[in-house]
Design an enzyme around this catalytic site. Structure first.
Site, PDB file in Angstrom:
ATOM      1  N   LYS A 192      52.335  19.736  61.795  1.00 12.02           N
ATOM      2  CA  LYS A 192      53.061  21.037  62.137  1.00 12.02           C
ATOM      3  C   LYS A 192      54.115  20.836  63.011  1.00 12.02           C
ATOM      4  O   LYS A 192      55.515  21.557  62.565  1.00 12.02           O
ATOM      5  CB  LYS A 192      51.997  22.114  62.537  1.00 12.02           C
ATOM      6  CG  LYS A 192      52.397  23.403  62.534  1.00 12.02           C
ATOM      7  CD  LYS A 192      51.550  24.476  62.993  1.00 12.02           C
ATOM      8  CE  LYS A 192      52.021  25.920  63.277  1.00 12.02           C
ATOM      9  NZ  LYS A 192      51.042  26.772  63.504  1.00 12.02           N
TER      10      LYS A 192
ATOM     11  N   GLU B 293      49.984  11.156  68.754  1.00 13.52           N
ATOM     12  CA  GLU B 293      49.273  10.320  68.008  1.00 13.52           C
ATOM     13  C   GLU B 293      49.960  10.221  66.546  1.00 13.52           C
ATOM     14  O   GLU B 293      49.839   9.023  66.113  1.00 13.52           O
ATOM     15  CB  GLU B 293      47.815  11.050  67.980  1.00 13.52           C
ATOM     16  CG  GLU B 293      46.851  10.926  69.237  1.00 13.52           C
ATOM     17  CD  GLU B 293      47.020  12.329  69.816  1.00 13.52           C
ATOM     18  OE1 GLU B 293      47.997  13.130  69.590  1.00 13.52           O
ATOM     19  OE2 GLU B 293      46.007  12.584  70.528  1.00 13.52           O
TER      20      GLU B 293
ATOM     21  N   GLY C  33      46.798  25.206  62.758  1.00 11.19           N
ATOM     22  CA  GLY C  33      46.547  23.762  62.262  1.00 11.19           C
ATOM     23  C   GLY C  33      45.020  23.850  61.754  1.00 11.19           C
ATOM     24  O   GLY C  33      44.972  23.092  60.498  1.00 11.19           O
ATOM     25  N   ARG C  34      43.800  24.434  62.061  1.00 12.52           N
ATOM     26  CA  ARG C  34      42.637  24.345  61.673  1.00 12.52           C
ATOM     27  C   ARG C  34      42.392  24.875  60.395  1.00 12.52           C
ATOM     28  O   ARG C  34      41.319  25.240  60.035  1.00 12.52           O
ATOM     29  CB  ARG C  34      41.643  24.459  62.802  1.00 12.52           C
ATOM     30  CG  ARG C  34      41.859  25.835  63.622  1.00 12.52           C
ATOM     31  CD  ARG C  34      40.813  25.744  64.890  1.00 12.52           C
ATOM     32  NE  ARG C  34      41.282  26.929  65.762  1.00 12.52           N
ATOM     33  CZ  ARG C  34      42.066  26.900  66.316  1.00 12.52           C
ATOM     34  NH1 ARG C  34      42.953  26.098  66.606  1.00 12.52           N
ATOM     35  NH2 ARG C  34      42.340  27.947  67.277  1.00 12.52           N
TER      36      ARG C  34
ATOM     37  N   GLU D  82      37.122  24.936  68.344  1.00  4.07           N
ATOM     38  CA  GLU D  82      38.586  25.065  68.845  1.00  4.07           C
ATOM     39  C   GLU D  82      39.145  26.630  68.802  1.00  4.07           C
ATOM     40  O   GLU D  82      39.753  27.210  69.510  1.00  4.07           O
ATOM     41  CB  GLU D  82      39.596  24.098  68.115  1.00  4.07           C
ATOM     42  CG  GLU D  82      40.869  23.936  69.082  1.00  4.07           C
ATOM     43  CD  GLU D  82      41.902  23.089  68.269  1.00  4.07           C
ATOM     44  OE1 GLU D  82      41.940  23.071  67.133  1.00  4.07           O
ATOM     45  OE2 GLU D  82      42.136  22.144  68.879  1.00  4.07           O
TER      46      GLU D  82
ATOM     47  N   HIS E 123      15.930  11.257  59.407  1.00  8.92           N
ATOM     48  CA  HIS E 123      15.399  10.005  59.931  1.00  8.92           C
ATOM     49  C   HIS E 123      16.132   9.668  61.335  1.00  8.92           C
ATOM     50  O   HIS E 123      16.026   8.403  61.866  1.00  8.92           O
ATOM     51  CB  HIS E 123      15.585   9.009  59.188  1.00  8.92           C
ATOM     52  CG  HIS E 123      14.826   8.973  57.703  1.00  8.92           C
ATOM     53  ND1 HIS E 123      13.538   8.503  57.364  1.00  8.92           N
ATOM     54  CD2 HIS E 123      14.958   9.901  56.755  1.00  8.92           C
ATOM     55  CE1 HIS E 123      13.081   8.680  56.344  1.00  8.92           C
ATOM     56  NE2 HIS E 123      13.965   9.679  55.996  1.00  8.92           N
TER      57      HIS E 123
ATOM     58  N   LYS F 132      46.785  16.665  77.496  1.00  5.53           N
ATOM     59  CA  LYS F 132      48.000  16.054  76.873  1.00  5.53           C
ATOM     60  C   LYS F 132      48.984  15.834  77.868  1.00  5.53           C
ATOM     61  O   LYS F 132      49.567  14.679  78.160  1.00  5.53           O
ATOM     62  CB  LYS F 132      48.360  16.954  75.840  1.00  5.53           C
ATOM     63  CG  LYS F 132      47.815  17.121  74.445  1.00  5.53           C
ATOM     64  CD  LYS F 132      48.836  18.126  73.580  1.00  5.53           C
ATOM     65  CE  LYS F 132      47.955  18.649  72.549  1.00  5.53           C
ATOM     66  NZ  LYS F 132      48.827  19.569  71.681  1.00  5.53           N
TER      67      LYS F 132
END
Ligand code: G6Q
Length: 549
Positions: free
Chosen positions: A213, A219, A274-275, A360, A392, A512
């Protein structure tokens, strides 16, 4: 002293809040065994259905009075006005002064959604049309790589909201994907992620979709630069970038500065968080995989749930009830976590996607006006794994541990890969787990099985462990859209009750900033002065530098 110190959140002083709290205390002795025994209609009464999703809440620790009280609380918290404000394009993300309009991303062409007097729907459809034309060219073998080879691999580079939605959707909809294309998703700044993703790919046949965005994310830019270098090392011509890179972003200037032509950029808007962006151009990799028509079906599924959320009575409203149950379980019954357990391998990444969407969004400790919340818990921890693998592994704790972990079970009536008895076995496990959690096994029942007395308490299942089961016919793009929108809006409902802003994420900033300060301390040749770090961090940095040498 902080400006908000001394102020108390007004939520817990609402009479409707107190009514729910009193009700929680008054009903705490009731068990699911009691509740089912005393009401033969419970399974029908507490099951709800919309948009192809059948949702059974009857195994939750709720009585006949619980939902009405929670709905009254929602009304007292102004949920109706908040929903209307979101759909009307008001700037409800107050700390970032932004509208929140992921619902406009799936609005049909005929709808109008205004932001500052401007209808955003035509712009949404314009981008969708450009995406569709591009996807058709790539999928049809018309868009060729620099050397004239057909594109065979798509690598989405992005992180957080620019990764989790795309990777979840690709995994979920793989059945519908073009199997002639390979899809990879690179998010981590750890070079291993990139290296392993491209190890077996041919640069001449690989298309990178750089999804960001802001186009400033450390990253993503590091991975995009490595992708650029990897491509150029093989194709040895700057002109190759135009055939092997496209961008998805709101930041045309940074995209151009990176070297991607803005003609090859698919845009979106600051009102898409973003999410909440997997149905924007961030879904380009999804559209490349399943094609524009299926992508439209996905959007239609989202939209169907949007309409339901906006118009259905709260007492029958799937996202409202889902959100309120999460509040009931975490804030009023004290559950610290919620497990999401899909009984469908295609939904393997759904819990990871939900972790971001829920935590978030609502992992906040101050109300909209900045008051510190110190009298109730907000967002629980969401986690999960596909069934039956979890059975399990960690289900032991859910059945017999000391903590109560409400569960969302997800399953389908039909498998996309019918194979012998597999699907019946899978779903038998799904239903059995919810049944065992709710009703358990008493000490007498264990004894009746002939267990040695010394083992009776070990083999006893306390039961009364709450869950909801979401059952749908079959996993389709449309169904996935409705399922994701159910959770998106449930998160919105939770935020309204807790009075937090589900659309900002200030909590990711500090790390950050500190990382950017540490980078030169790790990379520089001169011994850095680490006096501004705490002794622990300074010692780790020194040890790292020493080892690196
Ligand atoms: C999501 C967050 C965050 C964001 C990433 C990637 O709601 O804002 O996860 O999606 O930090 O950001 P960019 O898309 O700007 O690279």
């Amino acid at each position: 002293m902080s400006p908000s110190a001394g102020r108390r959140s007004s939520r817990s002083s609402l009479p409707e809040w107190q009514a729910v709290a009193d009700h929680a205390r008054a009903t705490s002795h009731l068990t699911l065994r009691d509740l089912f025994a005393s009401d033969p209609t419970r399974a029908q009464r507490l099951a709800f259905e919309a948009c192809g999703l059948f949702v059974d809440h009857s195994k939750q620790r709720v009585t006949e009075g619980t939902f009405p009280l929670l709905v009254r609380l929602a009304e007292a918290c102004g949920l109706r006005d908040r929903i209307d404000a979101m759909f009307a394009g008001h700037r409800i993300n107050t700390t970032e002064n932004r509208a929140v309009l992921h619902v406009a991303l799936r609005a049909p062409r005929s709808e109008h959604v205004l932001v500052d007097g401007e209808d955003v729907v035509p712009g949404v459809h314009e981008v969708l049309a450009r995406m569709a034309a591009f996807c058709d060219r790539v999928r049809g073998g018309e868009w060729l790589g620099h050397t004239g080879k057909r594109i065979r691999a798509i690598v989405n580079i992005g992180i957080g909201g620019s990764d989790l939605g795309p990777v979840m959707a690709f995994t979920a909809l793989r059945h519908y994907a073009d199997r002639g294309l390979t899809f990879r998703f690179v998010s981590n700044v750890d070079g291993t992620d990139f290296a392993e993703a491209v190890r077996d790919l041919d640069p001449a046949e690989t298309l990178f979709v750089v999804s960001s965005k802001t186009f400033t994310t450390q990253e993503t830019l590091a991975n995009a630069r490595s992708a650029r270098a990897w491509t150029l090392a093989a194709l040895r011509d700057e002109a190759a970038i135009a055939r092997h890179f496209v961008a998805v972003s709101t930041n045309a200037a940074e995209v151009a500065a990176f070297g991607i032509d803005t003609d090859a950029m698919f845009g979106f808007w600051d009102w898409v968080g973003g999410r909440y962006s997997m149905d924007s151009a961030i879904g380009l990799s999804t559209m490349l995989a399943i094609g524009p028509e299926r992508f439209r079906e996905l959007l239609d599924g989202f939209h169907a749930m949007d309409v339901h959320f906006r118009t259905a009575d709260f007492a029958q409203n799937l996202p409202v009830l889902h959100g309120l149950l999460a509040v009931w379980n975490s804030t009023f019954l004290g559950a610290a976590t919620i497990a999401v357990l899909p009984y469908d391998q295609y939904l393997a990444r759904f819990p990871a996607y939900l972790q971001q969407l829920t935590m978030e969004s609502n992992g906040k400790r101050v109300t909209l006006d900045g008051t510190v919340i110190d009298d109730y818990e907000t967002c629980p921890i969401y986690w999960g794994e596909p069934g039956t693998n979890g059975q399990h592994s960690f289900y032991q704790l859910i059945h017999q541990g000391t903590r109560i972990i409400p569960c969302d079970f997800l399953g389908f009536v039909r498998s996309l890969n019918p194979l012998g008895r597999h699907h019946d076995l899978l779903m038998a496990n799904c239903f059995a787990q919810a049944e065992a959690l709710a009703f358990g096994k008493t000490a007498d029942e264990v004894r009746a099985d002939g267990a040695a007395e010394s083992l009776v308490s070990h083999k006893t299942f306390p039961g009364n462990r709450p869950s909801s089961t979401i059952l749908a016919e079959v996993l389709t793009p449309r169904l996935l859209g409705s399922l994701v929108a159910l959770y998106e809006h449930a998160v919105f409902v939770q935020g309204a009750i807790w009075d937090v802003n589900p659309f900002d994420q200030w909590g990711v900033e500090l790390g950050k900033v500190l990382a950017n300060r540490i980078v030169p301390e790790l990379e520089g040749t001169d011994e850095p002065s680490l006096g501004h770090h705490d002794p622990s961090t300074a010692s780790l940095i020194r040890r790292y530098r020493h080892g690196r040498r």
